[in-house]
Every structure is written in C-alpha cells, then in structure tokens.
Scaffold this motif. Structure first.
Motif, short mmCIF file in Angstrom:
data_model
loop_
_atom_site.label_atom_id
_atom_site.label_comp_id
_atom_site.label_asym_id
_atom_site.label_seq_id
_atom_site.Cartn_x
_atom_site.Cartn_y
_atom_site.Cartn_z
N PRO A 139 4.75 57.76 6.06
CA PRO A 139 5.25 56.45 5.58
C PRO A 139 6.42 55.93 6.41
N ARG A 140 7.27 56.83 6.88
CA ARG A 140 8.42 56.39 7.70
C ARG A 140 7.94 55.79 9.02
N TYR A 141 6.92 56.41 9.61
CA TYR A 141 6.39 55.89 10.87
C TYR A 141 5.68 54.56 10.64
N LEU A 142 4.96 54.45 9.54
CA LEU A 142 4.30 53.17 9.21
C LEU A 142 5.33 52.06 9.07
N GLU A 143 6.44 52.35 8.42
CA GLU A 143 7.50 51.34 8.27
C GLU A 143 7.98 50.85 9.64
N GLN A 144 8.13 51.78 10.59
CA GLN A 144 8.55 51.40 11.94
C GLN A 144 7.50 50.52 12.62
N ILE A 145 6.25 50.94 12.52
CA ILE A 145 5.16 50.18 13.14
C ILE A 145 5.06 48.80 12.51
N PHE A 146 5.19 48.73 11.19
CA PHE A 146 5.05 47.46 10.48
C PHE A 146 6.13 46.47 10.87
N GLN A 147 7.29 46.93 11.32
CA GLN A 147 8.33 46.01 11.78
C GLN A 147 7.83 45.17 12.95
N ASN A 148 7.10 45.80 13.87
CA ASN A 148 6.52 45.06 15.01
C ASN A 148 5.50 44.03 14.52
N PHE A 149 4.70 44.40 13.54
CA PHE A 149 3.69 43.48 13.02
C PHE A 149 4.32 42.32 12.25
N LYS A 150 5.44 42.58 11.59
CA LYS A 150 6.16 41.50 10.91
C LYS A 150 6.74 40.52 11.94
N LYS A 151 7.32 41.05 13.01
CA LYS A 151 7.87 40.20 14.08
C LYS A 151 6.79 39.36 14.73
N ALA A 152 5.59 39.92 14.85
CA ALA A 152 4.48 39.21 15.49
C ALA A 152 3.79 38.24 14.53
N GLY A 153 4.19 38.23 13.27
CA GLY A 153 3.60 37.30 12.30
C GLY A 153 2.25 37.75 11.76
N ILE A 154 1.95 39.03 11.86
CA ILE A 154 0.68 39.56 11.36
C ILE A 154 0.83 40.02 9.91
N LEU A 155 2.00 40.56 9.58
CA LEU A 155 2.27 41.10 8.24
C LEU A 155 3.48 40.43 7.62
N LYS A 156 3.49 40.43 6.31
CA LYS A 156 4.68 40.07 5.54
C LYS A 156 4.81 41.12 4.46
N SER A 157 5.99 41.17 3.87
CA SER A 157 6.19 42.12 2.79
C SER A 157 6.81 41.42 1.60
N LYS A 158 6.57 42.02 0.45
CA LYS A 158 7.10 41.51 -0.81
C LYS A 158 7.76 42.67 -1.52
N LYS A 159 8.99 42.49 -1.96
CA LYS A 159 9.73 43.56 -2.64
C LYS A 159 9.39 43.60 -4.12
N GLY A 160 9.66 44.74 -4.72
CA GLY A 160 9.48 44.89 -6.15
C GLY A 160 8.30 45.76 -6.51
N PRO A 161 8.13 46.02 -7.82
CA PRO A 161 7.07 46.92 -8.27
C PRO A 161 5.66 46.41 -7.98
N GLN A 162 5.49 45.13 -7.89
CA GLN A 162 4.18 44.56 -7.55
C GLN A 162 4.12 44.17 -6.07
N GLY A 163 5.09 44.67 -5.30
CA GLY A 163 5.20 44.30 -3.90
C GLY A 163 4.42 45.21 -2.98
N GLY A 164 4.67 45.00 -1.70
CA GLY A 164 4.00 45.78 -0.67
C GLY A 164 3.82 44.91 0.57
N TYR A 165 2.90 45.33 1.42
CA TYR A 165 2.59 44.60 2.64
C TYR A 165 1.28 43.85 2.50
N PHE A 166 1.23 42.66 3.10
CA PHE A 166 0.00 41.88 3.09
C PHE A 166 -0.15 41.14 4.39
N LEU A 167 -1.39 40.85 4.74
CA LEU A 167 -1.70 40.13 5.97
C LEU A 167 -1.30 38.67 5.83
#
Length: 155
Positions: A39-67
């Motif tokens: 999970p720690r490595y995924l978090e690092q990888i996902f930062q690049n995808f967020k910068k590239a506009g491929i992923l966004k994240s939502k905080k909270g119990p119903q949160g997570g990552y989405f395209l």
C-alpha cells in the motif's frame, strides 16, 4: 526495454480500479490486497497519476481513489508516461540536441533511426490500448470481480 515496477504495478492498480470499483472510489487496502502490491508503494505511484490527471482521491470512510475519466479514455501510453516520464527505448530516440542526450553522434547515427522508429511503434501500440481494453481482456480471462463491501447493506 524494461518498464519499472512503477508502470507495471501502476497499470495493474488502475486496471483494478476500473474493473472492480467502476464509478466508486477504491480503497488502497483493497487494491493492495487484490494486486499484491505494498500500500505504501501504491500511494507513491498514485501521486504520479494524480499529477497527470488520471486519478483523484476522496478522503473519509467512503473515500478512496477513482479514475478522472472513463476507462476507454485512458490509454496505456498515458499511464506509462505518468509513471516513467517517457516511453523512449533509448535516450537518443528523442531527437533532442546532442547536449541533452549526451551522444556525440546525434543526427549522424543510423541506429538512432532504428530506436526512434521502434519507440514510435511502441508508443502507437500503447496509445491504441486503453484501460477498457484491459477490462475486456480480464473478463475474457475470467478474472473475478470483487464488489466493494463498504456499499453492501444487509437487512
């Protein structure tokens, strides 16, 4: 050419989101468990995808990552470039000035044309394949979908 684990794991993780979560946010712990990636490595990888506009994240119990777009609008090339920075087979295939590639033969080397052409073919292949194509392949292969337990209600 060898792609790093950033692009290989990143592609698997984005496939997982597209295949299992659909329009709902996917939690990192679920992606990590299904794809057997830290999970720690995924978090690092996902930062690049967020910068590239491929992923966004939502905080909270119903949160997570989405395209940010539908799976058919995200090419494998976009994913690899977000993870790796570029898809060049060799540095001299970028047609950059000599001082940027470090090659004294830039523009005078016959093999440079081979690497440039091979890079173009690879980029074309990656450009014409999308996350949706991977989802269809997964379905054809019989990859089981896992529904998100956060949204199941029992009466």
């Amino acid at each position: 050419m060898r792609l790093s684990t950033k692009s290989r794991y990143g592609l698997r993780a984005l496939f997982d989101i597209a295949y299992n979560a659909g329009n709902q946010p996917a939690q990192i712990k679920d992606i990590s468990r299904r794809q057997e990636i830290s999970p720690r490595y995924l978090e690092q990888i996902f930062q690049n995808f967020k910068k590239a506009g491929i992923l966004k994240s939502k905080k909270g119990p119903q949160g997570g990552y989405f395209l940010t777009r539908k799976p058919d609008q995200i090419s494998i090339r976009q994913i690899v470039e977000a993870a790796e920075g570029d898809t060049l087979l060799v540095a001299c295939a970028c047609e950059a000035p000599r001082d940027k590639t470090g090659c004294t033969m830039n523009g005078q080397c016959v093999t440079q044309t081979v690497w440039t052409e091979a890079t173009a073919h690879l980029n074309g292949f990656f450009e014409h394949m999308s996350l949706q194509d991977l989802c269809e392949r997964g379905q054809d292969m019989g990859v089981k979908r896992e529904s998100d337990h956060r949204f199941m209600y029992y009466i």
